[in-house]
Design a protein around this motif. Structure first.
Motif, PDB file in Angstrom:
ATOM      1  N   PRO A  49      68.710  89.481  -7.784  1.00 46.83           N
ATOM      2  CA  PRO A  49      69.659  90.591  -7.644  1.00 46.83           C
ATOM      3  C   PRO A  49      70.877  90.290  -6.784  1.00 46.83           C
ATOM      4  N   THR A  50      70.757  89.334  -5.867  1.00 48.55           N
ATOM      5  CA  THR A  50      71.862  88.994  -4.965  1.00 48.55           C
ATOM      6  C   THR A  50      71.853  87.497  -4.692  1.00 48.55           C
ATOM      7  N   PRO A  51      72.979  86.955  -4.212  1.00 47.00           N
ATOM      8  CA  PRO A  51      72.994  85.550  -3.803  1.00 47.00           C
ATOM      9  C   PRO A  51      71.978  85.233  -2.708  1.00 47.00           C
ATOM     10  N   ASP A  52      71.784  86.167  -1.768  1.00 43.76           N
ATOM     11  CA  ASP A  52      70.793  85.938  -0.712  1.00 43.76           C
ATOM     12  C   ASP A  52      69.387  85.844  -1.291  1.00 43.76           C
ATOM     13  N   ALA A  53      69.115  86.664  -2.307  1.00 44.36           N
ATOM     14  CA  ALA A  53      67.807  86.603  -2.952  1.00 44.36           C
ATOM     15  C   ALA A  53      67.629  85.263  -3.656  1.00 44.36           C
ATOM     16  N   LEU A  54      68.717  84.722  -4.216  1.00 43.49           N
ATOM     17  CA  LEU A  54      68.646  83.402  -4.843  1.00 43.49           C
ATOM     18  C   LEU A  54      68.341  82.341  -3.799  1.00 43.49           C
ATOM     19  N   ARG A  55      68.942  82.440  -2.618  1.00 41.05           N
ATOM     20  CA  ARG A  55      68.637  81.482  -1.548  1.00 41.05           C
ATOM     21  C   ARG A  55      67.144  81.505  -1.235  1.00 41.05           C
ATOM     22  N   ASP A  56      66.585  82.706  -1.168  1.00 42.33           N
ATOM     23  CA  ASP A  56      65.158  82.838  -0.867  1.00 42.33           C
ATOM     24  C   ASP A  56      64.307  82.252  -1.997  1.00 42.33           C
ATOM     25  N   GLU A  57      64.729  82.462  -3.246  1.00 48.50           N
ATOM     26  CA  GLU A  57      63.967  81.958  -4.387  1.00 48.50           C
ATOM     27  C   GLU A  57      63.996  80.432  -4.427  1.00 48.50           C
ATOM     28  N   ALA A  81      80.547  92.327 -13.955  1.00 46.86           N
ATOM     29  CA  ALA A  81      80.310  90.909 -13.688  1.00 46.86           C
ATOM     30  C   ALA A  81      79.813  90.696 -12.261  1.00 46.86           C
ATOM     31  N   PRO A  82      78.807  89.842 -12.082  1.00 40.04           N
ATOM     32  CA  PRO A  82      78.343  89.508 -10.733  1.00 40.04           C
ATOM     33  C   PRO A  82      79.350  88.602 -10.034  1.00 40.04           C
ATOM     34  N   ASP A  83      79.139  88.390  -8.755  1.00 41.14           N
ATOM     35  CA  ASP A  83      79.992  87.490  -7.978  1.00 41.14           C
ATOM     36  C   ASP A  83      79.497  86.057  -8.217  1.00 41.14           C
ATOM     37  N   LYS A  85      80.812  83.151  -7.906  1.00 44.78           N
ATOM     38  CA  LYS A  85      81.087  82.145  -6.876  1.00 44.78           C
ATOM     39  C   LYS A  85      80.130  82.292  -5.691  1.00 44.78           C
ATOM     40  N   ALA A  86      79.719  83.514  -5.403  1.00 38.91           N
ATOM     41  CA  ALA A  86      78.757  83.717  -4.315  1.00 38.91           C
ATOM     42  C   ALA A  86      77.396  83.135  -4.694  1.00 38.91           C
ATOM     43  N   TYR A  87      77.029  83.288  -5.958  1.00 40.01           N
ATOM     44  CA  TYR A  87      75.777  82.675  -6.422  1.00 40.01           C
ATOM     45  C   TYR A  87      75.879  81.153  -6.380  1.00 40.01           C
ATOM     46  N   ALA A  88      77.035  80.624  -6.775  1.00 40.54           N
ATOM     47  CA  ALA A  88      77.223  79.175  -6.723  1.00 40.54           C
ATOM     48  C   ALA A  88      77.123  78.668  -5.284  1.00 40.54           C
ATOM     49  N   GLN A  89      77.667  79.430  -4.355  1.00 36.79           N
ATOM     50  CA  GLN A  89      77.591  79.034  -2.953  1.00 36.79           C
ATOM     51  C   GLN A  89      76.145  79.039  -2.471  1.00 36.79           C
ATOM     52  N   ALA A  90      75.353  79.988  -2.966  1.00 38.40           N
ATOM     53  CA  ALA A  90      73.937  80.023  -2.599  1.00 38.40           C
ATOM     54  C   ALA A  90      73.217  78.775  -3.095  1.00 38.40           C
TER      55      ALA A  90
END
Length: 326
Positions: A49-57, A81-83, A85-90
């Motif tokens: 759901p969020t870039p932070d959640a991707l970091r955790d995953e 559209a999601p962010d 670039k924020a996901y890419a940064q994660a």
């Protein structure tokens, strides 16, 4: 016997088998199981759901395997559209070194973020011209998706038997074959046609570790090679989904020449699809599925599946094909 190709060497994996990124399916459980079995597992970034959640995953997956794994990043036009670039940064922050990408030209902005960090870019294409463009732009691996694939097969309708060698004739970087692959016969065919490995989605959905309801896994077994529908053709955004009463209704509504996306939106929404995968209620939405359903007859573990594919491929080469020679 192990199959050593440029794919296995570049990705640092034992077998030339990749589990493609799949929305609402590509979690750490599946990705780590594929990687632990010697393939390359892939987490799907936008399932989180969020870039932070991707970091955790990413960290969760790393705690479940010490083998290489990747993250999928798909850029498609959406209403909200999601962010990206924020996901890419994660992904960068998580130290991931293999990223599978797909989607529109906008994905090139993601490549520009990832490449300076030594990330291997594996880009999915449905046409030779797109593969050549991605190669020229600096991608490291091409996954060429034939018409048989689940998800978005493009608008050219070129099956793998033609698309894979056509791409292999022109693309110089390593190439994965995708769309219709699920057993040892497919792996041998892919290698013969010029690819150096296979990228499988639907087949990995029908495994023990896939985080989806057993009813959906059973649907992959119950459907045969005819068990999918193409939808969204009139919107130039063709998608292949599994045959079910809901997908049949979607196809019926979209057969009207004046049909709009709003006519089927409640049936094909991401929320509806997630509910279907989680609850097993096939009346809730549509699910992605390729023609390879016709080759799916059981629900093995990822290790059992990969071991079977490699073993069968070895037997085909050493016995069946060798037997044809005088």
């Amino acid at each position: 016997m192990a199959f050593k190709t440029r794919i296995t060497e570049m990705l640092g994996i034992e077998h030339p088998i990749v589990q493609g990124g799949m929305q609402s399916v590509g979690y750490a459980e599946l990705a780590s199981a594929v990687s632990n079995a010697g393939g390359l597992g892939i987490i799907t970034a936008l399932t989180q759901p969020t870039p932070d959640a991707l970091r955790d995953e990413i960290e969760r997956c790393r705690s479940m395997t010490d083998k290489p794994f990747g993250v999928n990043m798909t850029v498609f036009p959406t209403i909200n559209a999601p962010d990206y670039k924020a996901y890419a940064q994660a992904i960068i922050d998580g130290g991931v070194k293999i990223v599978e990408t797909a989607g529109t030209q906008a994905v090139r902005e993601i490549w520009e973020m990832l490449k300076p960090h030594g990330v291997v870019i594996l880009h999915k294409c449905t046409a030779v011209r797109h593969a050549l463009s991605a190669e020229k732009a600096g991608c490291d691996i091409i996954s060429i998706d034939g018409f048989e694939c689940a998800g978005h097969p493009g608008e050219d309708d070129i099956p793998g038997l033609i698309l894979i060698p056509a791409a292999a004739d022109k693309v110089k970087i390593p190439m994965l074959a995708s769309g219709g692959f699920g057993d040892g016969r497919g792996l041998v065919a892919a290698l013969t046609l010029g690819a150096e490995g296979v990228n499988m989605g639907t087949r990995f959905c029908a495994t023990v570790e896939a985080p989806i309801h057993d009813n959906v896994k059973q649907a992959y077994i119950d459907n045969d090679e005819r068990g999918s529908f193409l939808i969204f053709r009139s919107f130039k955004n063709t998608a292949r989904v599994g045959r079910s009463p809901v997908s049949e209704e979607v196809a019926r509504r979209l057969s009207n020449p004046d049909a709009q996306f709003s006519d089927v939106q409640e049936l094909v929404s991401g929320a509806a699809g997630r509910e279907l995968l989680q609850t097993g209620d096939l009346s809730k939405g549509v699910f992605w599925a390729g023609m390879v359903q016709g080759l799916i007859h059981d629900i093995p573990t990822c290790r059992e599946l990969i071991d079977r594919i490699i073993g069968d491929a070895e037997s085909i080469i050493d016995q069946r094909l060798a037997g044809f020679r005088n």
